[in-house]
Design a protein around this motif. Structure first.
Motif, PDB file in Angstrom:
ATOM      1  N   GLY A 463       0.807  -1.224   0.000  1.00 21.06           N
ATOM      2  CA  GLY A 463       0.000   0.000   0.000  1.00 21.06           C
ATOM      3  C   GLY A 463       0.836   1.268   0.000  1.00 21.06           C
ATOM      4  O   GLY A 463       0.273   2.363   0.050  1.00 21.06           O
ATOM      5  N   ALA A 464       2.148   1.157  -0.067  1.00 18.15           N
ATOM      6  CA  ALA A 464       2.991   2.349  -0.072  1.00 18.15           C
ATOM      7  C   ALA A 464       2.975   3.000  -1.454  1.00 18.15           C
ATOM      8  O   ALA A 464       2.849   2.332  -2.475  1.00 18.15           O
ATOM      9  N   VAL A 465       3.100   4.317  -1.448  1.00 16.53           N
ATOM     10  CA  VAL A 465       3.179   5.069  -2.701  1.00 16.53           C
ATOM     11  C   VAL A 465       4.630   5.028  -3.166  1.00 16.53           C
ATOM     12  O   VAL A 465       5.520   5.593  -2.527  1.00 16.53           O
ATOM     13  N   ILE A 466       4.875   4.336  -4.269  1.00 23.13           N
ATOM     14  CA  ILE A 466       6.250   4.195  -4.756  1.00 23.13           C
ATOM     15  C   ILE A 466       6.618   5.304  -5.744  1.00 23.13           C
ATOM     16  O   ILE A 466       7.796   5.511  -6.004  1.00 23.13           O
ATOM     17  N   TYR A 467       5.631   5.997  -6.258  1.00 22.62           N
ATOM     18  CA  TYR A 467       5.937   7.093  -7.186  1.00 22.62           C
ATOM     19  C   TYR A 467       4.666   7.903  -7.405  1.00 22.62           C
ATOM     20  O   TYR A 467       3.554   7.361  -7.356  1.00 22.62           O
ATOM     21  N   SER A 468       4.834   9.198  -7.600  1.00 22.89           N
ATOM     22  CA  SER A 468       3.705  10.086  -7.896  1.00 22.89           C
ATOM     23  C   SER A 468       3.923  10.687  -9.279  1.00 22.89           C
ATOM     24  O   SER A 468       4.865  11.452  -9.493  1.00 22.89           O
ATOM     25  N   MET A 469       3.054  10.308 -10.201  1.00 17.79           N
ATOM     26  CA  MET A 469       3.158  10.834 -11.564  1.00 17.79           C
ATOM     27  C   MET A 469       2.440  12.178 -11.670  1.00 17.79           C
ATOM     28  O   MET A 469       1.514  12.467 -10.901  1.00 17.79           O
ATOM     29  N   SER A 470       2.875  12.944 -12.607  1.00 19.87           N
ATOM     30  CA  SER A 470       2.217  14.211 -12.907  1.00 19.87           C
ATOM     31  C   SER A 470       2.284  14.451 -14.403  1.00 19.87           C
ATOM     32  O   SER A 470       3.256  14.083 -15.055  1.00 19.87           O
ATOM     33  N   ALA A 471       1.235  15.039 -14.899  1.00 22.07           N
ATOM     34  CA  ALA A 471       1.168  15.393 -16.326  1.00 22.07           C
ATOM     35  C   ALA A 471       0.685  16.828 -16.439  1.00 22.07           C
ATOM     36  O   ALA A 471      -0.250  17.244 -15.753  1.00 22.07           O
ATOM     37  N   ASP A 472       1.340  17.577 -17.270  1.00 22.81           N
ATOM     38  CA  ASP A 472       1.028  18.992 -17.435  1.00 22.81           C
ATOM     39  C   ASP A 472       0.106  19.173 -18.628  1.00 22.81           C
ATOM     40  O   ASP A 472       0.363  18.644 -19.713  1.00 22.81           O
ATOM     41  N   ASP A 473      -0.978  19.911 -18.397  1.00 23.90           N
ATOM     42  CA  ASP A 473      -1.910  20.249 -19.474  1.00 23.90           C
ATOM     43  C   ASP A 473      -2.092  21.762 -19.457  1.00 23.90           C
ATOM     44  O   ASP A 473      -2.625  22.319 -18.501  1.00 23.90           O
ATOM     45  N   PRO A 474      -1.596  22.453 -20.472  1.00 16.66           N
ATOM     46  CA  PRO A 474      -1.658  23.919 -20.464  1.00 16.66           C
ATOM     47  C   PRO A 474      -3.070  24.488 -20.594  1.00 16.66           C
ATOM     48  O   PRO A 474      -3.241  25.687 -20.472  1.00 16.66           O
ATOM     49  N   ASP A 475      -4.079  23.633 -20.857  1.00 17.62           N
ATOM     50  CA  ASP A 475      -5.450  24.140 -20.885  1.00 17.62           C
ATOM     51  C   ASP A 475      -5.901  24.480 -19.460  1.00 17.62           C
ATOM     52  O   ASP A 475      -5.162  24.307 -18.486  1.00 17.62           O
ATOM     53  N   VAL A 476      -7.131  24.950 -19.312  1.00 21.07           N
ATOM     54  CA  VAL A 476      -7.646  25.352 -18.007  1.00 21.07           C
ATOM     55  C   VAL A 476      -8.960  24.638 -17.733  1.00 21.07           C
ATOM     56  O   VAL A 476      -9.578  24.033 -18.611  1.00 21.07           O
ATOM     57  N   ASP A 477      -9.352  24.710 -16.458  1.00 20.36           N
ATOM     58  CA  ASP A 477     -10.626  24.165 -15.993  1.00 20.36           C
ATOM     59  C   ASP A 477     -10.738  22.679 -16.350  1.00 20.36           C
ATOM     60  O   ASP A 477      -9.791  21.922 -16.144  1.00 20.36           O
ATOM     61  N   GLU A 478     -11.880  22.269 -16.868  1.00 16.08           N
ATOM     62  CA  GLU A 478     -12.083  20.851 -17.161  1.00 16.08           C
ATOM     63  C   GLU A 478     -11.125  20.344 -18.237  1.00 16.08           C
ATOM     64  O   GLU A 478     -10.773  19.163 -18.249  1.00 16.08           O
ATOM     65  N   ASN A 479     -10.721  21.216 -19.127  1.00 14.68           N
ATOM     66  CA  ASN A 479      -9.797  20.797 -20.183  1.00 14.68           C
ATOM     67  C   ASN A 479      -8.419  20.453 -19.637  1.00 14.68           C
ATOM     68  O   ASN A 479      -7.619  19.825 -20.335  1.00 14.68           O
ATOM     69  N   ALA A 480      -8.115  20.882 -18.415  1.00 25.00           N
ATOM     70  CA  ALA A 480      -6.806  20.608 -17.816  1.00 25.00           C
ATOM     71  C   ALA A 480      -6.896  19.609 -16.676  1.00 25.00           C
ATOM     72  O   ALA A 480      -5.880  19.308 -16.054  1.00 25.00           O
ATOM     73  N   LYS A 481      -8.090  19.101 -16.383  1.00 22.96           N
ATOM     74  CA  LYS A 481      -8.238  18.120 -15.312  1.00 22.96           C
ATOM     75  C   LYS A 481      -7.828  16.753 -15.854  1.00 22.96           C
ATOM     76  O   LYS A 481      -8.460  16.215 -16.747  1.00 22.96           O
ATOM     77  N   VAL A 482      -6.764  16.194 -15.282  1.00 28.13           N
ATOM     78  CA  VAL A 482      -6.138  14.989 -15.822  1.00 28.13           C
ATOM     79  C   VAL A 482      -6.434  13.798 -14.910  1.00 28.13           C
ATOM     80  O   VAL A 482      -6.394  13.909 -13.681  1.00 28.13           O
ATOM     81  N   THR A 483      -6.755  12.676 -15.538  1.00 28.55           N
ATOM     82  CA  THR A 483      -6.902  11.408 -14.822  1.00 28.55           C
ATOM     83  C   THR A 483      -5.931  10.403 -15.430  1.00 28.55           C
ATOM     84  O   THR A 483      -5.559  10.503 -16.595  1.00 28.55           O
ATOM     85  N   PHE A 484      -5.531   9.418 -14.610  1.00 31.48           N
ATOM     86  CA  PHE A 484      -4.532   8.438 -15.015  1.00 31.48           C
ATOM     87  C   PHE A 484      -5.141   7.040 -14.978  1.00 31.48           C
ATOM     88  O   PHE A 484      -5.993   6.741 -14.132  1.00 31.48           O
ATOM     89  N   GLN A 485      -4.665   6.172 -15.887  1.00 38.09           N
ATOM     90  CA  GLN A 485      -5.087   4.790 -15.895  1.00 38.09           C
ATOM     91  C   GLN A 485      -4.040   3.942 -16.594  1.00 38.09           C
ATOM     92  O   GLN A 485      -3.335   4.403 -17.487  1.00 38.09           O
ATOM     93  N   VAL A 486      -3.945   2.684 -16.140  1.00 39.09           N
ATOM     94  CA  VAL A 486      -3.047   1.731 -16.778  1.00 39.09           C
ATOM     95  C   VAL A 486      -3.748   1.187 -18.022  1.00 39.09           C
ATOM     96  O   VAL A 486      -4.895   0.733 -17.947  1.00 39.09           O
ATOM     97  N   ILE A 487      -3.067   1.204 -19.150  1.00 33.69           N
ATOM     98  CA  ILE A 487      -3.745   0.843 -20.406  1.00 33.69           C
ATOM     99  C   ILE A 487      -3.257  -0.472 -20.992  1.00 33.69           C
ATOM    100  O   ILE A 487      -3.835  -0.952 -21.949  1.00 33.69           O
ATOM    101  N   ASN A 488      -2.166  -1.073 -20.446  1.00 36.02           N
ATOM    102  CA  ASN A 488      -1.648  -2.283 -21.088  1.00 36.02           C
ATOM    103  C   ASN A 488      -1.688  -3.487 -20.157  1.00 36.02           C
ATOM    104  O   ASN A 488      -0.799  -4.320 -20.176  1.00 36.02           O
ATOM    105  N   ASN A 489      -2.696  -3.571 -19.292  1.00 34.90           N
ATOM    106  CA  ASN A 489      -2.857  -4.793 -18.499  1.00 34.90           C
ATOM    107  C   ASN A 489      -3.108  -5.974 -19.440  1.00 34.90           C
ATOM    108  O   ASN A 489      -3.949  -5.905 -20.328  1.00 34.90           O
ATOM    109  N   ASN A 490      -2.373  -7.062 -19.211  1.00 37.28           N
ATOM    110  CA  ASN A 490      -2.600  -8.226 -20.064  1.00 37.28           C
ATOM    111  C   ASN A 490      -3.849  -8.970 -19.622  1.00 37.28           C
ATOM    112  O   ASN A 490      -4.522  -8.584 -18.661  1.00 37.28           O
ATOM    113  N   LYS A 491      -4.122 -10.060 -20.309  1.00 35.65           N
ATOM    114  CA  LYS A 491      -5.384 -10.766 -20.042  1.00 35.65           C
ATOM    115  C   LYS A 491      -5.417 -11.393 -18.656  1.00 35.65           C
ATOM    116  O   LYS A 491      -6.476 -11.659 -18.114  1.00 35.65           O
TER     117      LYS A 491
END
Length: 904
Positions: A463-491
């Motif tokens: 349960g430890a946080v091993i890393y905190s990712m961040s992504a910069d989006d120069p837009d504002v408001d909802e256009n700059a609200k970023v969510t993260f997800q793992v996209i290459n989970n295998n079967k």
């Protein structure tokens, strides 16, 4: 006349028709009551009546006080009282420019409302009565100026005629040809006789063209005076002059001149202005009563009055003075003294950053009160900005988009609008407009690095946080609200069982405690997606590296690790210093150090090599020593903190060497349950085949070499080769003999990670930890080096103990047969020496490569010097002794050689 009026109406109708073709023009009479219907504006503008209220349809501009629009019907209505005389004074044409604005989309419509005059003003004289002094000697035809009647109405409703009351002495002369206004003069028709009538009362009536007409009256009193029979006369009845506005006070404009033929006071004249109308424009000038010079007496403004008409009177100084008059027309020319005025009539609050070209942002009105070129204005936007000014109608302009907008580079623009006229010198004015740019989702989230490398220690908390990712989006408001997800989970969802990514914060959380020995690295991809419509995203590869911790004790390998076995070694009583007793082998993912923990007798009789684990005697065993020893070997790694294991060996001193018999620890009991696996059988078969091929190759090589040597002139072909036939100095440099020294060594593909062992020529490879038992002869010291990431380990050498003393070596468990290969090295000296040029018939080194074998065999040809006393098998040409004195030395060397072989 009727013809003139008809011509004037035709011109007016033609002008109205021309203007109507250009834009919408409505006509309404002045003084119309509020609510009067002007016209159906929505219909004429082709607007949907049902959308007028929703689109905010309304009247804008400077004339909003006079008109309003019904958003239900689209009809233009009169809002307030309209006085044409107040708006347009005496201008023939009176029209109001009206603007209507509608939003969604924003648009501006312009139209004109022509105000028609009604006859609501009667002619009037600014003074109720005038007194004229007329000499009885006045000649018929003499004229007397009368005040003009003023009518605020224009056109047909202005003053159209004058009428003098009936009398026998005076007639009326009306002048209207080529002059700005209609004026009336009274002419003497019949000579006056003061004795008959000293005072004459007359009435002047002014009538306009209304139906019915309106009129005003002026009362005239004529006092008949005697004598002074000559009147002053001007050189011309009309004078014209031009003066520039803003001319300073006192500047001369023009001079008028008159003369009187009388003498004395009756001939002296003086000039004055006739300002019976109390016209303020006349007061802006002054006249010298003696010289008749007219000068500037006030501030002149072309924008208020472009011309001034002055009536000048000249009068003599007789007892009964006589006078005459003339007209002076002064034109006031324009000077560029008014800078343009910028007015923002409408401005959009926001403009989208993806707005196309020519998108309307705001509406401007620019006015310049100067005339001609001084009033022609050019409007532009200063600086390099993606906006421009377009002229839409007369002095109306629109601000439109003229380039690509990017809110991320500029969220707002402070536009400086400059208006410059064409005067000399030109005048200009500026206005600053702020335009805000609204955001559009045109930027995907961006990670700082294309690849994220995370280093995590094993055995960490779940349960430890091993890393905190961040992504910069120069837009504002909802256009700059970023969510993260793992996209290459295998079967099998392996990544999902190891880590979890917080979609909101980007924290990577471990779902298990990592074990370096089980999992060293893994990777996955994370996608960052914004909340725009449509959403944009980007990916990043995350590599997780597990860092090793010292959590495993060194493992001692067989035979000293067999549970329940008695680890004992026997040494002869006559053992010398350096006698090989045993070798402890251990494995760990670290560099290991060996030391003797304790002994039950002399602590200085035995020593263990710090790196190899070999146990040897330090001196000769003497009689007073004990006959048995307990040696405890401590194997310690270099971790923090260090971990260790121990092995205990019982050493027995025997009077005579033990008989060759298998040791108990080497025997595989039938009841032990140990069975040969199929892999072991395959390894044994492969090793046997490799050995067979190797022996055949050596045999063929010997034959080929002997055959090649026998073909040389004067050479002999030895068929049997033994050590005693080899010359003492080995082969000569001129080819007198060829010595082959075959030695077997284990080669490794990785370098040492810790300090080198005493001798690194002979090494085990960490991959040789499986397979059968192989008896090999090697040099004294051997060092094992593992694969990449595994530290170096030392292994026992067979060359240190004789075959009768258990000199066979068991490769470590776990090695594969294809981890190394057999190689032959041919050339002078040891490994690494430069290759020798091949002679005709020689076989190159590449012919001795035997793939699949777990060891490397090097063939080395000595170029001279003494034998190195190593365990080499030597082949060579039998050669006669060159010198007898060397035979004795050769016998001694052979004797020493035999002694060395016995020790082994």
């Amino acid at each position: 006349s009727k013809r003139q009026r008809l011509t004037m109406w035709i011109k007016i109708i033609a002008l109205l028709c021309f203007e109507a073709a250009a834009q919408i023009v409505y006509t309404i009479t002045e003084e119309s009551s509020p609510g009067t219907n002007v016209g159906n504006l929505a219909k004429d503008l082709h607007l949907d009546v049902n959308e007028l209220e929703a689109r905010g349809f309304q009247i804008s501009g400077p004339n909003t006080r006079y008109f309003e629009v019904n958003v239900k019907t689209g009809v233009l209505l009169v809002k307030d009282r309209i006085d044409r005389e107040e708006l347009c004074s005496r201008n023939v044409k009176c029209s109001l420019e009206v603007e209507a604005i509608v939003s969604s989309p924003l648009n501006l419509y312009r139209f004109e409302v022509t105000i028609l005059d009604v006859n609501d003003n009667a002619p009037s004289f600014r003074i109720p009565e005038v007194v004229l002094n007329v000499s009885e000697l006045a000649f018929p035809g003499e004229k007397f100026a009368l005040p003009n009647a003023f009518d605020a109405d224009v056109g047909s409703y202005s003053v159209k005629s004058y009428k003098l009351s009936q009398n026998e002495h005076f007639t009326l002369d009306v002048q209207n040809v080529g002059e700005p206004t209609m004026s009336a003069e009274m002419a003497l028709h019949k000579t006056l006789d003061r004795e008959k009538q000293a005072v004459i009362k007359l009435t002047l009536t002014a009538t306009d063209g209304g139906k019915p007409p309106k009129s005003g009256t002026l009362y005239i009193t004529v006092n008949v005076q005697d004598v002074n029979d000559n009147i002053p006369e001007f050189d011309k009845p009309l004078y014209k002059a031009t003066v520039v506005e803003n001319t300073p006070r006192g500047a001369s404009v023009i001079s008028v001149h008159a003369r009187d033929l009388d003498e004395g006071l009756n001939g002296e004249i003086q000039y004055s202005f006739i300002n019976q109308d109390n016209d303020n424009d006349v007061d802006k000038f002054a006249i010298n009563p003696i010289t008749g010079e007219i000068t500037v007496n006030g501030e002149l403004d072309h924008e208020k009055h472009s011309a001034v008409e002055i009536r000048v009177q000249v009068k003599d100084k007789g007892q009964n003075p006589r006078a005459s008059h003339c007209k002076v027309l002064i034109e006031i020319t324009d000077v560029n003294d008014n800078p343009p005025e910028i007015t923002v009539t409408s401005l959009a609050n926001m403009v989208r950053e993806d707005a196309p070209l020519d998108t309307m942002v705001g509406l401007l009105t620019v006015k310049d009160y100067d005339a001609d070129k001084n009033g022609i204005v050019q409007v532009r936007v200063l600086d390099s900005v993606p906006f421009k000014i377009k002229n839409t109608y007369k002095n109306h302009y629109s601000l439109v988009v003229d380039g690509t907008l990017d809110r991320e580079r500029a969220s707002q623009y402070n536009l400086t609008i400059m208006a410059t006229d064409e005067g000399l010198p030109p005048l200009s004015s500026t206005s600053v407009i702020t335009v805000h740019v609204s955001d559009v989702n045109d930027n995907a989230p961006r990670f700082t690095d294309p690849v994220i490398n995370i280093f995590v220690k094993e055995n960490g908390p779940v349960g430890a946080v091993i890393y905190s990712m961040s992504a910069d989006d120069p837009d504002v408001d909802e256009n700059a609200k970023v969510t993260f997800q793992v996209i290459n989970n295998n079967k099998h969802n392996v990544i999902g069982s190891v880590i979890n990514v917080n979609s909101e914060t980007g924290d990577i959380i471990s779902l298990q405690s990592f074990n370096y020995e089980e999992l060293k690295t893994f990777h996955f991809k994370v996608q960052a997606t914004d909340s725009g419509v449509p959403p944009l995203s980007s990916n990043v590869t995350v590599n997780v590296f597990i860092l090793d911790e010292n959590d495993n004790n060194p493992t001692i390998l067989a035979p000293y690790s067999e549970h329940g076995s008695v680890n004992s070694e026997n040494i002869p009583y006559s053992a010398e210093a350096g006698y090989f007793v045993a070798k402890i082998r251990a494995v760990d993912n670290a560099w290991l150090l060996y030391s003797l923990e304790q002994t039950n007798t002399d602590v200085d009789l035995f020593k263990v090599h710090e790196y190899t684990g070999e146990i040897r005697t330090t001196r000769r065993v003497i009689e007073d020593n004990s006959t048995s020893f307990i040696l405890t070997v401590l194997v310690r790694d270099n971790g923090l903190p260090p971990l260790s294991s121990t092995a205990t060996i019982y050493v027995h001193v025997l009077e005579s060497p033990p008989k060759l018999a298998p040791e108990t620890k080497r025997i595989i009991r039938a009841d032990s349950g140990l069975k040969l696996s199929s892999v072991t059988i395959y390894l044994i078969i492969a090793l046997s085949a490799t050995t067979f091929v190797f022996l055949v190759t050596i045999f063929v090589l010997a034959i080929v070499r002997c055959h090649a040597y026998c073909t040389q002139p004067g050479s002999c072909c030895p068929c049997c080769v033994s050590k005693k036939n080899v010359p003492e100095g080995g082969a000569t440099a001129a080819g007198d003999g060829i010595g082959f020294h075959l030695y077997l060594r284990l080669n490794f593909s990785h370098s040492l990670l810790q300090p080198k062992a005493p001798n690194s020529d002979w090494r085990y490879s960490a991959s040789l930890r499986a397979g059968g038992v192989i008896s090999v002869h090697m040099e004294e010291s051997s060092v094992m080096q593992g694969a990449q990431g595994v530290l170096v380990q030392n292994w026992p050498t067979a060359s240190s103990a004789a075959d009768g003393e258990g000199g066979e070596v068991s490769p470590p468990m776990g090695a594969g047969v294809d981890s190394n290969s057999w190689h032959f090295r041919y050339g002078p000296g040891g490994p690494g020496a430069p290759p020798q040029h091949l002679k005709p018939g020689e076989v190159p080194p590449e012919a001795f490569i035997i793939p699949g074998s777990p060891a490397i065999i090097s063939i080395r040809q000595n170029q001279g010097g003494e034998d190195d006393k190593s365990d080499f098998i030597t082949f060579g040409k039998k050669e006669e002794a060159k010198k007898k004195k060397k035979k004795k030395k050769e016998k001694k060397d052979k004797k020493d050689k035999g002694k060395d072989d016995g020790d082994e």
